[in-house]
Design a protein around this motif. Structure first.
Motif, PDB file in Angstrom:
ATOM      1  N   ALA A 190      -4.103   7.422   5.093  1.00  0.00           N
ATOM      2  CA  ALA A 190      -3.970   6.357   6.085  1.00  0.00           C
ATOM      3  C   ALA A 190      -3.017   5.255   5.637  1.00  0.00           C
ATOM      4  N   GLY A 191      -2.496   5.359   4.424  1.00  0.00           N
ATOM      5  CA  GLY A 191      -1.605   4.323   3.905  1.00  0.00           C
ATOM      6  C   GLY A 191      -2.345   3.067   3.486  1.00  0.00           C
ATOM      7  N   LEU A 192      -3.644   3.194   3.201  1.00  0.00           N
ATOM      8  CA  LEU A 192      -4.474   2.041   2.833  1.00  0.00           C
ATOM      9  C   LEU A 192      -4.724   1.928   1.336  1.00  0.00           C
ATOM     10  N   TYR A 193      -4.309   2.916   0.579  1.00  0.00           N
ATOM     11  CA  TYR A 193      -4.589   2.977  -0.855  1.00  0.00           C
ATOM     12  C   TYR A 193      -3.337   2.556  -1.616  1.00  0.00           C
ATOM     13  N   PRO A 194      -3.472   1.672  -2.603  1.00  0.00           N
ATOM     14  CA  PRO A 194      -2.283   1.191  -3.322  1.00  0.00           C
ATOM     15  C   PRO A 194      -1.548   2.298  -4.074  1.00  0.00           C
ATOM     16  N   SER A 195      -0.230   2.214  -4.106  1.00  0.00           N
ATOM     17  CA  SER A 195       0.556   3.164  -4.894  1.00  0.00           C
ATOM     18  C   SER A 195       0.674   2.702  -6.343  1.00  0.00           C
ATOM     19  N   ASP A 196       0.493   1.414  -6.601  1.00  0.00           N
ATOM     20  CA  ASP A 196       0.511   0.873  -7.955  1.00  0.00           C
ATOM     21  C   ASP A 196      -0.761   1.303  -8.693  1.00  0.00           C
TER      22      ASP A 196
ATOM     23  N   MET B  29       0.834  -1.181   0.000  1.00  0.00           N
ATOM     24  CA  MET B  29       0.000   0.000   0.000  1.00  0.00           C
ATOM     25  C   MET B  29       0.877   1.243   0.000  1.00  0.00           C
ATOM     26  N   GLY B  30       0.286   2.329  -0.428  1.00  0.00           N
ATOM     27  CA  GLY B  30       1.014   3.591  -0.502  1.00  0.00           C
ATOM     28  C   GLY B  30       1.237   4.188   0.874  1.00  0.00           C
ATOM     29  N   GLY B  31       2.128   5.157   0.931  1.00  0.00           N
ATOM     30  CA  GLY B  31       2.408   5.823   2.188  1.00  0.00           C
ATOM     31  C   GLY B  31       1.328   6.816   2.551  1.00  0.00           C
ATOM     32  N   GLY B  32       1.339   7.237   3.792  1.00  0.00           N
ATOM     33  CA  GLY B  32       0.342   8.186   4.275  1.00  0.00           C
ATOM     34  C   GLY B  32       0.669   9.613   3.871  1.00  0.00           C
ATOM     35  N   SER B  33      -0.250  10.511   4.147  1.00  0.00           N
ATOM     36  CA  SER B  33      -0.106  11.921   3.792  1.00  0.00           C
ATOM     37  C   SER B  33      -0.168  12.784   5.042  1.00  0.00           C
ATOM     38  N   SER B  34       0.818  13.659   5.192  1.00  0.00           N
ATOM     39  CA  SER B  34       0.790  14.561   6.342  1.00  0.00           C
ATOM     40  C   SER B  34      -0.235  15.675   6.142  1.00  0.00           C
ATOM     41  N   ALA B  35      -0.702  15.896   4.911  1.00  0.00           N
ATOM     42  CA  ALA B  35      -1.706  16.934   4.646  1.00  0.00           C
ATOM     43  C   ALA B  35      -3.006  16.655   5.392  1.00  0.00           C
ATOM     44  N   ALA B  36      -3.281  15.395   5.673  1.00  0.00           N
ATOM     45  CA  ALA B  36      -4.536  15.015   6.316  1.00  0.00           C
ATOM     46  C   ALA B  36      -4.500  15.183   7.836  1.00  0.00           C
TER      47      ALA B  36
ATOM     48  N   ALA C 134     -11.066   4.946   7.624  1.00  0.00           N
ATOM     49  CA  ALA C 134      -9.700   4.987   7.092  1.00  0.00           C
ATOM     50  C   ALA C 134      -8.785   5.781   8.017  1.00  0.00           C
ATOM     51  N   PHE C 135      -9.237   6.964   8.452  1.00  0.00           N
ATOM     52  CA  PHE C 135      -8.422   7.760   9.361  1.00  0.00           C
ATOM     53  C   PHE C 135      -8.147   7.004  10.660  1.00  0.00           C
ATOM     54  N   ILE C 136      -9.163   6.350  11.188  1.00  0.00           N
ATOM     55  CA  ILE C 136      -8.991   5.593  12.438  1.00  0.00           C
ATOM     56  C   ILE C 136      -8.026   4.432  12.237  1.00  0.00           C
ATOM     57  N   LEU C 137      -8.228   3.638  11.174  1.00  0.00           N
ATOM     58  CA  LEU C 137      -7.353   2.492  10.904  1.00  0.00           C
ATOM     59  C   LEU C 137      -5.908   2.920  10.663  1.00  0.00           C
ATOM     60  N   GLY C 138      -5.733   4.078  10.035  1.00  0.00           N
ATOM     61  CA  GLY C 138      -4.387   4.564   9.741  1.00  0.00           C
ATOM     62  C   GLY C 138      -3.788   5.426  10.840  1.00  0.00           C
ATOM     63  N   ASN C 139      -4.498   5.537  11.969  1.00  0.00           N
ATOM     64  CA  ASN C 139      -4.029   6.371  13.080  1.00  0.00           C
ATOM     65  C   ASN C 139      -3.735   7.804  12.641  1.00  0.00           C
ATOM     66  N   VAL C 140      -4.595   8.330  11.766  1.00  0.00           N
ATOM     67  CA  VAL C 140      -4.466   9.714  11.307  1.00  0.00           C
ATOM     68  C   VAL C 140      -5.359  10.572  12.202  1.00  0.00           C
ATOM     69  N   PRO C 141      -4.773  11.468  12.992  1.00  0.00           N
ATOM     70  CA  PRO C 141      -5.602  12.318  13.852  1.00  0.00           C
ATOM     71  C   PRO C 141      -6.455  13.262  13.004  1.00  0.00           C
ATOM     72  N   PHE C 142      -7.743  13.328  13.334  1.00  0.00           N
ATOM     73  CA  PHE C 142      -8.672  14.184  12.598  1.00  0.00           C
ATOM     74  C   PHE C 142      -9.790  14.605  13.530  1.00  0.00           C
ATOM     75  N   GLU C 143     -10.491  15.666  13.147  1.00  0.00           N
ATOM     76  CA  GLU C 143     -11.649  16.118  13.900  1.00  0.00           C
ATOM     77  C   GLU C 143     -12.895  15.617  13.184  1.00  0.00           C
TER      78      GLU C 143
ATOM     79  N   GLY D 230      -8.037   7.272   2.353  1.00  0.00           N
ATOM     80  CA  GLY D 230      -7.331   6.002   2.173  1.00  0.00           C
ATOM     81  C   GLY D 230      -5.850   6.201   1.919  1.00  0.00           C
ATOM     82  N   ARG D 231      -5.526   7.177   1.080  1.00  0.00           N
ATOM     83  CA  ARG D 231      -4.110   7.471   0.825  1.00  0.00           C
ATOM     84  C   ARG D 231      -3.427   7.991   2.090  1.00  0.00           C
TER      85      ARG D 231
END
Length: 115
Positions: free
Chosen positions: A83-89, A1-8, A28-37, A80-81
Motif C-alpha cells: 500500500a506504500g505505507l511502510y518506510p523504505s528506510d 514511505m516506500g512504494g507499493g507492490s504489484s504482487a499484492a 492497509a489495502f484499503i488506504l493504499g487503494n490496493v484491490p484485494f479479495e 503495508g509495503r
C-alpha cells in the motif's frame, strides 16, 4: 514511505468475519487503494481449512500466482509495503516494526488476562 507492490494486486486476504489480526492488512489495502479479495472464513469452516493454510493459522494472503503468505505480522508488513505505507528506510522500518510488536505484546497480555 516506500512504494507499493504489484504482487499484492488482486490477492486474497483470508481471516474470520471480525477485525482482529486481519484488520490491519485490510485497512492497509484499503488506504493504499490496493484491490484485494476480502475472504471471510466462517468458524464452522475453519477446522476443514486449517490444514491447508500456511502455519495452520489466520490471517493469510494468497497471491495471484498461488503463493501463500502466513503469520499476521508478516501479512501486515506485506500489506503495508504493498500500500506504500511502510518506510523504505531501514531504521524507520525498524521503528515501525517495534511499535507493531509492542502493540501485539499488549494484545497478547490483554487477552491472557481476560481469558
Amino acid at each position: 514511505m516506500g512504494g507499493g507492490s504489484s504482487a499484492a494486486v488482486n490477492c486474497k486476504l483470508s481471516y474470520f468475519p471480525m477485525s482482529g489480526r486481519g484488520e490491519p492488512a485490510r485497512l492497509a489495502f484499503i488506504l493504499g487503494n490496493v484491490p484485494f479479495e476480502d475472504v471471510r472464513i466462517q468458524g464452522k469452516d475453519w477446522a476443514g481449512l486449517k490444514g491447508s493454510t500456511p502455519w495452520g493459522s489466520l490471517p493469510f494472503i494468497e497471491l495471484t500466482d498461488g503463493t501463500m503468505l502466513g503469520q499476521s505480522r508478516a501479512v501486515h508488513r506485506f500489506a503495508g509495503r504493498a500500500a506504500g505505507l511502510y518506510p523504505s528506510d531501514d531504521v524507520q522500518a525498524a521503528l515501525v516494526d517495534a511499535c507493531i510488536d509492542a502493540c501485539d505484546d499488549v494484545l497478547v497480555r490483554a487477552t491472557r488476562c481476560c481469558a
